[in-house]
Design a protein around this motif. Structure first.
Motif, mmCIF file in Angstrom:
data_model
loop_
_atom_site.group_PDB
_atom_site.id
_atom_site.type_symbol
_atom_site.label_atom_id
_atom_site.label_comp_id
_atom_site.label_asym_id
_atom_site.label_seq_id
_atom_site.Cartn_x
_atom_site.Cartn_y
_atom_site.Cartn_z
ATOM 1 N N ALA A 170 0.798 -1.230 0.000
ATOM 2 C CA ALA A 170 0.000 0.000 0.000
ATOM 3 C C ALA A 170 0.833 1.283 0.000
ATOM 4 O O ALA A 170 0.513 2.218 -0.740
ATOM 5 C CB ALA A 170 -0.957 -0.015 1.196
ATOM 6 N N PRO A 171 1.906 1.390 0.795
ATOM 7 C CA PRO A 171 2.652 2.656 0.838
ATOM 8 C C PRO A 171 3.218 3.077 -0.521
ATOM 9 O O PRO A 171 3.298 4.273 -0.816
ATOM 10 C CB PRO A 171 3.778 2.366 1.844
ATOM 11 C CG PRO A 171 3.241 1.267 2.693
ATOM 12 C CD PRO A 171 2.431 0.417 1.764
ATOM 13 N N THR A 172 3.605 2.100 -1.326
ATOM 14 C CA THR A 172 4.203 2.428 -2.621
ATOM 15 C C THR A 172 3.232 2.239 -3.783
ATOM 16 O O THR A 172 3.617 2.406 -4.942
ATOM 17 C CB THR A 172 5.451 1.555 -2.869
ATOM 18 O OG1 THR A 172 5.073 0.161 -2.826
ATOM 19 C CG2 THR A 172 6.509 1.821 -1.820
ATOM 20 N N ARG A 173 1.993 1.881 -3.478
ATOM 21 C CA ARG A 173 0.973 1.637 -4.508
ATOM 22 C C ARG A 173 1.531 0.688 -5.573
ATOM 23 O O ARG A 173 1.504 0.963 -6.765
ATOM 24 C CB ARG A 173 0.503 2.938 -5.161
ATOM 25 C CG ARG A 173 -0.104 3.940 -4.185
ATOM 26 C CD ARG A 173 -0.697 5.122 -4.925
ATOM 27 N NE ARG A 173 0.261 5.799 -5.736
ATOM 28 C CZ ARG A 173 1.009 6.812 -5.343
ATOM 29 N NH1 ARG A 173 0.916 7.254 -4.099
ATOM 30 N NH2 ARG A 173 1.861 7.388 -6.160
ATOM 31 N N SER A 174 2.044 -0.444 -5.112
ATOM 32 C CA SER A 174 2.661 -1.412 -6.011
ATOM 33 C C SER A 174 2.244 -2.825 -5.628
ATOM 34 O O SER A 174 1.725 -3.070 -4.535
ATOM 35 C CB SER A 174 4.188 -1.292 -5.966
ATOM 36 O OG SER A 174 4.672 -1.600 -4.668
ATOM 37 N N ALA A 175 2.478 -3.753 -6.553
ATOM 38 C CA ALA A 175 2.145 -5.158 -6.321
ATOM 39 C C ALA A 175 3.169 -6.021 -7.030
ATOM 40 O O ALA A 175 3.600 -5.705 -8.146
ATOM 41 C CB ALA A 175 0.741 -5.470 -6.823
ATOM 42 N N THR A 176 3.552 -7.115 -6.392
ATOM 43 C CA THR A 176 4.571 -8.017 -6.938
ATOM 44 C C THR A 176 3.988 -9.413 -7.107
ATOM 45 O O THR A 176 3.269 -9.906 -6.231
ATOM 46 C CB THR A 176 5.787 -8.083 -6.001
ATOM 47 O OG1 THR A 176 6.319 -6.771 -5.819
ATOM 48 C CG2 THR A 176 6.873 -8.977 -6.592
ATOM 49 N N VAL A 177 4.297 -10.045 -8.230
ATOM 50 C CA VAL A 177 3.874 -11.415 -8.487
ATOM 51 C C VAL A 177 4.816 -12.343 -7.726
ATOM 52 O O VAL A 177 6.021 -12.348 -7.988
ATOM 53 C CB VAL A 177 3.905 -11.741 -9.996
ATOM 54 C CG1 VAL A 177 3.476 -13.187 -10.246
ATOM 55 C CG2 VAL A 177 3.012 -10.783 -10.775
ATOM 56 N N THR A 178 4.273 -13.110 -6.799
ATOM 57 C CA THR A 178 5.131 -13.968 -5.979
ATOM 58 C C THR A 178 5.258 -15.379 -6.544
ATOM 59 O O THR A 178 6.233 -16.077 -6.277
ATOM 60 C CB THR A 178 4.588 -14.061 -4.544
ATOM 61 O OG1 THR A 178 3.251 -14.582 -4.582
ATOM 62 C CG2 THR A 178 4.566 -12.678 -3.897
ATOM 63 N N ARG A 179 4.246 -15.806 -7.307
ATOM 64 C CA ARG A 179 4.268 -17.138 -7.921
ATOM 65 C C ARG A 179 3.228 -17.167 -9.026
ATOM 66 O O ARG A 179 2.490 -16.195 -9.225
ATOM 67 C CB ARG A 179 3.947 -18.220 -6.883
ATOM 68 C CG ARG A 179 2.583 -18.038 -6.220
ATOM 69 C CD ARG A 179 2.206 -19.249 -5.388
ATOM 70 N NE ARG A 179 1.014 -19.052 -4.586
ATOM 71 C CZ ARG A 179 -0.237 -19.116 -5.041
ATOM 72 N NH1 ARG A 179 -0.459 -19.367 -6.335
ATOM 73 N NH2 ARG A 179 -1.273 -18.941 -4.232
#
Length: 203
Positions: A170-179
């Motif tokens: 939330a703080p960086t307004r980002s999302a990472t694909v973990t798998r």
């Protein structure tokens, strides 16, 4: 066949299922097909059942018939069950990742965010919704994209819970694909084997 731009609730009523990628509306109050004879009980044919399952995928992910066909062909040539691979390929589209990360209210809106260059992928601006993401890929909203009213609302009240294959920050307004996404993580009921059977005699 082009993308559908007509009434979204009508489609969901016809298919008998809520498609979060198509619309935020609910069919709870009218959970029967539209039209004069919508409330009459009708038993669909085997072809009708397969067609409806295929249409669920097409409308939820906002794809053309040609795009679905190409993904089915790719899934058939891959290792493992064709249906499971097809769902994985659909979930790994960039526009779907933007939607599932909670940056847009629907997949259609997510596609617009990408098209208008409001999303970065691994730090680079992109405008191709069909880009396929991989584990480790990271998406973020641009400052301009984060100021869009619909995006602000989604970040405050997400449409769907974030799936386990996405790590949201939330703080960086980002999302990472973990798998890679699993077949049972598709956010609506789907009998994907019917889709495979639908195309078995058409490709």
């Amino acid at each position: 066949m082009s993308r559908y731009t007509g009434p979204k609730l009508k489609v969901m009523r016809a298919l008998g299922v809520e498609l979060p990628g198509l619309s935020r509306k609910s069919i709870e109050n009218r959970n029967y097909p539209p039209g004069q004879h919508g409330q009459k009980s009708r038993r669909p044919s085997d072809y009708g059942i397969r067609l409806m399952e295929k249409q669920k995928l097409r409308f939820n992910y906002g794809l053309t018939e040609r795009q679905i066909q190409l993904l089915v062909k790719e899934a058939k040539s891959a290792h493992g069950p064709t249906g499971d691979k097809l769902l994985e390929l659909l979930e790994r589209r960039l526009d779907n990742l933007v939607f599932r990360a909670g940056f847009a209210p629907t997949a259609v809106a997510a596609r617009q965010l990408v098209r208008h260059r409001h999303v970065t992928l691994n730090g680079r601006l992109v405008n191709i919704p069909s880009i396929r993401v991989n584990p480790g890929d990271k998406i973020s909203l641009t400052d301009k994209g984060a100021r869009i009213p619909a995006t602000i609302e989604c970040l405050e009240t997400p449409v769907l819970a974030h799936p386990e294959w996405i790590r949201f920050e939330a703080p960086t307004r980002s999302a990472t694909v973990t798998r890679l996404p699993a077949p049972d993580e598709v956010p609506f009921p789907i009998e994907v084997q019917h889709v495979v059977e639908y195309y078995a005699v058409r490709l």
